[in-house]
Design a protein around this motif. Sequence first.
Motif, short mmCIF file in Angstrom:
data_model
loop_
_atom_site.label_atom_id
_atom_site.label_comp_id
_atom_site.label_asym_id
_atom_site.label_seq_id
_atom_site.Cartn_x
_atom_site.Cartn_y
_atom_site.Cartn_z
N ARG A 159 0.95 -1.24 0.10
CA ARG A 159 0.04 -0.01 0.00
C ARG A 159 0.99 1.39 0.05
NH1 ARG A 159 -3.76 -2.77 4.23
NH2 ARG A 159 -5.36 -3.65 2.88
N LYS A 160 1.95 1.28 0.98
CA LYS A 160 2.72 2.30 1.04
C LYS A 160 3.45 2.65 -0.40
CE LYS A 160 3.35 1.87 5.85
NZ LYS A 160 4.44 1.65 6.72
N THR A 161 4.12 1.48 -0.91
CA THR A 161 4.78 1.67 -2.13
C THR A 161 3.90 2.06 -3.37
OG1 THR A 161 6.30 -0.09 -1.43
CG2 THR A 161 6.22 0.33 -3.86
N HIS A 162 2.90 1.46 -3.17
CA HIS A 162 1.74 1.90 -4.48
C HIS A 162 1.29 3.32 -4.29
CE1 HIS A 162 -1.26 0.87 -7.48
NE2 HIS A 162 -2.17 1.43 -6.63
N ALA A 163 1.10 3.84 -3.12
CA ALA A 163 0.73 5.29 -2.98
C ALA A 163 2.03 6.09 -3.34
CB ALA A 163 0.30 5.46 -1.43
N ALA A 164 3.06 5.78 -2.79
CA ALA A 164 4.10 6.51 -3.41
C ALA A 164 4.28 6.61 -4.85
CB ALA A 164 5.70 6.00 -2.64
N GLN A 165 4.08 5.35 -5.65
CA GLN A 165 4.31 5.39 -7.09
C GLN A 165 3.19 6.33 -7.70
OE1 GLN A 165 4.02 1.17 -7.51
NE2 GLN A 165 6.24 0.96 -7.47
N ASN A 166 1.96 6.06 -7.18
CA ASN A 166 1.15 6.97 -7.88
C ASN A 166 1.15 8.43 -7.55
OD1 ASN A 166 -0.42 4.71 -8.75
ND2 ASN A 166 -1.63 4.60 -7.20
N ALA A 167 1.73 8.75 -6.34
CA ALA A 167 1.97 10.34 -6.06
C ALA A 167 2.93 10.79 -7.00
CB ALA A 167 2.59 10.53 -4.63
N LEU A 168 3.67 10.28 -7.71
CA LEU A 168 4.83 10.56 -8.66
C LEU A 168 4.10 10.93 -10.09
CD1 LEU A 168 7.67 8.07 -8.08
CD2 LEU A 168 7.41 10.39 -7.37
N PHE A 169 2.94 10.38 -10.12
CA PHE A 169 2.35 10.60 -11.57
C PHE A 169 1.03 11.53 -11.46
CE2 PHE A 169 4.72 6.76 -11.75
CZ PHE A 169 5.45 6.99 -12.91
#
Length: 169
Positions: A159-169
């Motif tokens: 969840r944390k990794t997914h949220a961080a990746q989505n925050a980049l785009f």
Amino acid sequence: MNPTHVVVDSPVGPLTLVALDGALSALHMDMQRHRPPAETFGAPGDPHTDPFATVAEQLSAYFAGELTEFDLPLTLRGTPFQQRVWGLLQEIPYGETATYGQLATELGKPSASRAVGLANGRNPISVIVPCHRVIGSTGDLTGYGGGLDRKRYLLDFERKTHAAQNALF
């Protein structure tokens, strides 16, 4: 051909990788429920050759937050029903969850959530075939062969990794 195995380190503890005929056939955690006896893992393999080198590389990338989908040859041995459940597990997106009931409904057997849970618990390739992404109908973390602490770790990590990746785009 006989199975071979290696042990690799991970944030969730040592992982025993078992290969058969050039494909990953098992990934077991220490102290895992339904873990077969060690003598069934075969002789020690060479961690620098495939499939072990590729599996270890992809697991390392996964735990570094750089890989969200595994691309490995797998040999999943189980009943036809288990095979169908394990196939559905691989369709649950990274960082998301599904319930046992949702999977049962997707299989066309809406009253089979318990059977889905049993098949999920017999998944021979944990982490890569993401049985940790299946939760109870109320959102509770219910059962995990590797223990609820590991399940919680994997879900929180994704969840944390997914949220961080989505925050980049």
